[in-house]
Design a protein around this motif. Structure first.
Motif, short mmCIF file in Angstrom:
data_model
loop_
_atom_site.label_atom_id
_atom_site.label_comp_id
_atom_site.label_asym_id
_atom_site.label_seq_id
_atom_site.Cartn_x
_atom_site.Cartn_y
_atom_site.Cartn_z
N ASN A 1 0.81 -1.22 0.00
CA ASN A 1 0.00 0.00 0.00
C ASN A 1 0.85 1.28 0.00
OD1 ASN A 1 -2.76 0.32 -0.27
ND2 ASN A 1 -3.23 -0.24 1.82
N HIS B 1 2.70 4.76 -0.91
CA HIS B 1 2.35 6.05 -1.50
C HIS B 1 3.62 6.90 -1.52
CE1 HIS B 1 -0.54 9.64 -1.87
NE2 HIS B 1 0.67 10.17 -1.81
N GLY C 1 0.38 6.88 2.55
CA GLY C 1 -0.56 5.86 2.12
C GLY C 1 -1.03 4.96 3.24
N GLY C 2 -1.45 3.76 2.86
CA GLY C 2 -1.93 2.79 3.83
C GLY C 2 -0.87 1.77 4.15
N LEU D 1 0.91 5.97 -6.71
CA LEU D 1 0.09 5.18 -5.82
C LEU D 1 0.25 3.70 -6.14
CD1 LEU D 1 -3.14 7.32 -6.25
CD2 LEU D 1 -1.20 7.75 -4.74
N THR E 1 -2.07 0.83 -5.02
CA THR E 1 -3.26 0.35 -4.32
C THR E 1 -3.89 -0.74 -5.17
OG1 THR E 1 -4.36 2.26 -5.33
CG2 THR E 1 -3.75 2.46 -3.03
N TYR F 1 -7.95 -4.05 -3.67
CA TYR F 1 -9.19 -3.52 -3.11
C TYR F 1 -10.44 -4.12 -3.75
CZ TYR F 1 -6.58 0.13 -0.60
OH TYR F 1 -5.75 0.80 0.25
N ALA G 1 -9.37 4.26 -1.05
CA ALA G 1 -8.58 5.49 -0.97
C ALA G 1 -9.30 6.59 -1.73
CB ALA G 1 -7.18 5.28 -1.54
N TYR H 1 -6.62 7.27 3.17
CA TYR H 1 -6.52 5.83 2.95
C TYR H 1 -7.25 5.11 4.07
CZ TYR H 1 -2.92 6.00 -0.71
OH TYR H 1 -2.22 6.19 -1.88
N THR I 1 -7.34 1.19 5.17
CA THR I 1 -6.84 -0.15 4.87
C THR I 1 -7.97 -1.17 5.02
OG1 THR I 1 -6.22 -0.78 7.12
CG2 THR I 1 -4.62 0.51 5.86
#
Length: 646
Positions: free
Chosen positions: A398, A400, A419-420, A495, A497, A500, A519, A573, A575
């Motif tokens: 995750n 960023h 980020g996450g 990013l 990500t 998800y 996000a 973000y 998670t």
């Protein structure tokens, strides 16, 4: 064609490979000395001494490094690796990133064999950063220092450390949009660390990178000095024998753990949503585990083809991920060594996302594929492990990265902050899961908020846990982490990500699945909280409200490459949540009450998920909350009756 790894190098097979061989603890003193050139007591003391030696080296690097990646995030690994005559056995690994140390048996071997062991001399430092040779990515540079005694190589002290920048198309390197190795940065085949100008001329932060490398070399000097003292005191034969003994212990424990499992085949799968180039293709990671006797085959033949961007891993990274998963599941009490693979065969398709090949299979964000692989292995083994099963985690690095220029035109980079990157793990038989840690292959630190705000124009506004996001269970999963970062200057953002579309935090033994992550970004921080006004960065969202909803529409994170934001933009973000372990209806009401007080669980979820009726106001009078014992008993009895009739 398949790339098959059969991890029992000639130098590591020993006499412990056969199932009929006596256990190491049963060897008498004479046999032990004949095999390891020392007695059992000395081998134990010496093994602890070698571990201390490497801890000392790593502590110096952690406290003396200059870049935030090393000094704050612990983004490095270290090993003591055997000489060529031992086939580079690796008995001691540092407490840094497992993603590094798992690859370093092969990476040291590949580096030294290609450079030429016969060319080595005292004081040499041999380096390489090519992912196809040493695993991980180009920013992670391997430094190998041979240790000599009376003209003979005893072993190597090695450090693999993330460099803040190594050139390429993106400051810092973290990007899922690169499609060519030429965009990745400077790639070094094995060579002696002599031409400093080559490195300094290919990084945006030459002064800091140069200072870090000098620090790394000083740490290798320390390691060599300490190792020379150990060898002088104990002798080269005892040191070499002890290194073999440590690996033999690990091999024996893993073999016995595999043998204890029932024979059979188990299947697991996890999903990487897309590859960052487009959202027209998903990348499933599929694993088949085939166990017979004391051997385990890990077959990834059904895994997706290599991606068009940098989310691929090499087979070295895949091997590491398999080892990490097996350690967590089967033998968490022993250190990670190269010996653990002797009873494990890994089959990986060439040209897959878990075994990418050049020139098209670019590698940088290797953690996406390998973390998904760990999830798939854990899911596959959950039914057969019984109470030892581990629930799923938040599932992704995750990462960023934000970057821009200051008023003087200098480039700034903020990595691993916005980020996450930190999130929850899944619950185990030992208890509830932690809600704020790193992905399975990392063992880094969380950069202090004050430090991250000094290094870049960013303000960390919020880090908090979200109620009702943890997988319910007799032991509760970790809660989702919500993080808000305010970017004070115009910036571009890379990013990562990727996971998800499906909730990775699966439950085990009747435990619930953790909530899905997402996000968002608001161009104007004043609008934060109004999800209808937000840009949906990554996840599955309700098209009307803009909030995360698995029944909604998928938003592809990279529809804006290098996502640009104006000053005072805010990223949020959330998670994914961790999975639960065991039946939620067996969780003690007192523990559910504590969860409601601590806002892990709402009053409504306590009743719906746990069958526990809580009376009171958790926000304004948490100490006044009580369990309605009578209604709780009724609810749980009704649930028991319902299950009996299903």
């Amino acid at each position: 064609m398949n790339q098959t790894t059969t991890p029992a190098p000639a130098g590591e097979t020993g006499e412990t490979a056969g199932t009929s061989a006596p256990r190491l603890r049963d060897l008498d003193a004479e046999v032990f000395r004949a095999r390891y050139a020392t007695d059992r007591y000395t081998a134990t003391v010496l093994g602890n001494r070698l571990e201390y030696l490497l801890d000392h080296v790593c502590s110096r690097l952690l406290t003396c490094a200059f870049s935030p990646m090393l000094r704050d995030l612990y983004d490095f690994g270290a090993t003591i690796t055997g000489a060529p005559a031992s086939d580079y056995v690796t008995p001691i690994v540092g407490k840094g990133l497992a993603a590094f140390t798992g690859t370093m048996t092969e990476s040291v071997k590949n580096t030294i064999e290609e450079y030429g062991a016969h060319r080595l001399a005292p004081g040499d430092v041999i380096i390489s950063n090519d992912p196809y040779r040493i695993g991980t990515h180009v920013n992670d540079m391997l430094f190998c220092r041979p240790v000599f005694h009376e003209g003979e190589i005893v072993n190597f002290v090695t450090i693999k450390a993330h460099q803040l920048d190594i050139g390429g198309s993106v400051p810092g390197g973290f990007s899922a949009t690169k499609t060519s190795n030429f965009e990745n940065g400077l790639i070094l085949a094995p060579l002696a660390l002599e031409t400093w100008a080559l490195l300094m001329d290919n990084t945006r932060f030459g002064e800091m990178v140069g200072a870090d490398i000098r620090t790394i070399v000083s740490c290798l000097d320390l390691g060599e000095s300490l190792m020379t003292g150990v060898v002088s005191h104990y002798g080269i034969e005892a040191v070499t024998g002890t290194m073999q003994y440590i690996c033999d212990i690990d091999a024996e424990r893993m073999r016995e753990a595999i043998r204890a499992l029932p024979d059979g085949e188990w299947f697991g799968e996890s999903l990487v949503d897309s590859d960052g180039l487009a959202d027209d293709e998903e990348f499933p990671i599929r694993v088949r585990l085939h166990k017979r006797g004391d051997r385990l085959e890990v077959d990834l033949s059904g895994t997706a083809r290599q991606a068009r961007t940098t989310i691929n891993s090499t087979f070295l990274d895949t091997k590491t991920a398999v080892g990490v998963a097996l350690k967590y599941l089967l033998d968490p009490g022993m250190p990670f060594t190269s010996g653990l693979y002797r009873s494990v065969d890994i089959v990986v398709p060439d040209g897959s996302i878990t075994n990418a090949l050049p020139p098209d299979g670019v590698v940088f964000c290797y953690g996406e594929a390998t973390e998904a692989l760990i999830t798939a292995i854990m899911a596959a083994m959950a039914p057969v492990l019984g109470e030892d099963a581990l629930a799923g985690s938040y599932g992704s690095p995750n990462m960023h990265t934000g970057f821009g220029r200051d008023e003087q035109g200098r480039i700034w980079v903020s990595s691993g902050v916005g980020g996450g990157e930190h999130g929850p793990w899944g619950a185990t038989k030992a208890g509830d899961a932690d809600s704020y840690t790193l992905f399975y292959q990392a063992n880094g630190l969380d950069m202090a908020v004050e430090v991250s705000e000094i290094d870049a124009p960013v303000a960390i506004l919020r880090k908090e846990y979200l109620p009702d996001t943890a997988g319910a269970g007799h032991h509760r999963g970790g809660a989702s982490v919500l993080k808000d970062t305010l970017w004070l200057a115009p910036a571009a953002h890379n990013l990562m990500t990727f996971r998800y579309k499906q909730a990775p935090g699966f439950g085990v033994r009747g435990g619930g699945t953790g909530a899905i992550g997402a996000a968002w970004v608001w161009d104007d921080a004043a609008q934060a909280g109004d999800y209808r006004a937000a840009h949906k960065v990554a996840g599955v969202f309700d098209p009307e409200t803009g909030e995360a909803d698995l029944a909604g529409e998928y938003a592809w994170f990279n529809r804006r490459p290098n996502w640009p934001t104006p000053a005072r933009a805010l990223f949020r973000y959330r998670t994914s949540g961790g999975g639960g372990w065991g039946d939620p209806y067996t969780r003690e009401p007192s523990r559910v009450l504590e969860d409601v007080r601590n806002e892990y669980v709402s009053v409504e979820a306590a009743r719906a998920d746990y069958g526990v009726v809580i009376v009171g106001d958790p926000r304004w009078d948490p100490e006044g909350l009580v369990v309605d014992e009578e209604l709780t008993a009724i609810l749980r009895a009704e649930e028991e009756q319902r299950r009996e009739h299903v």
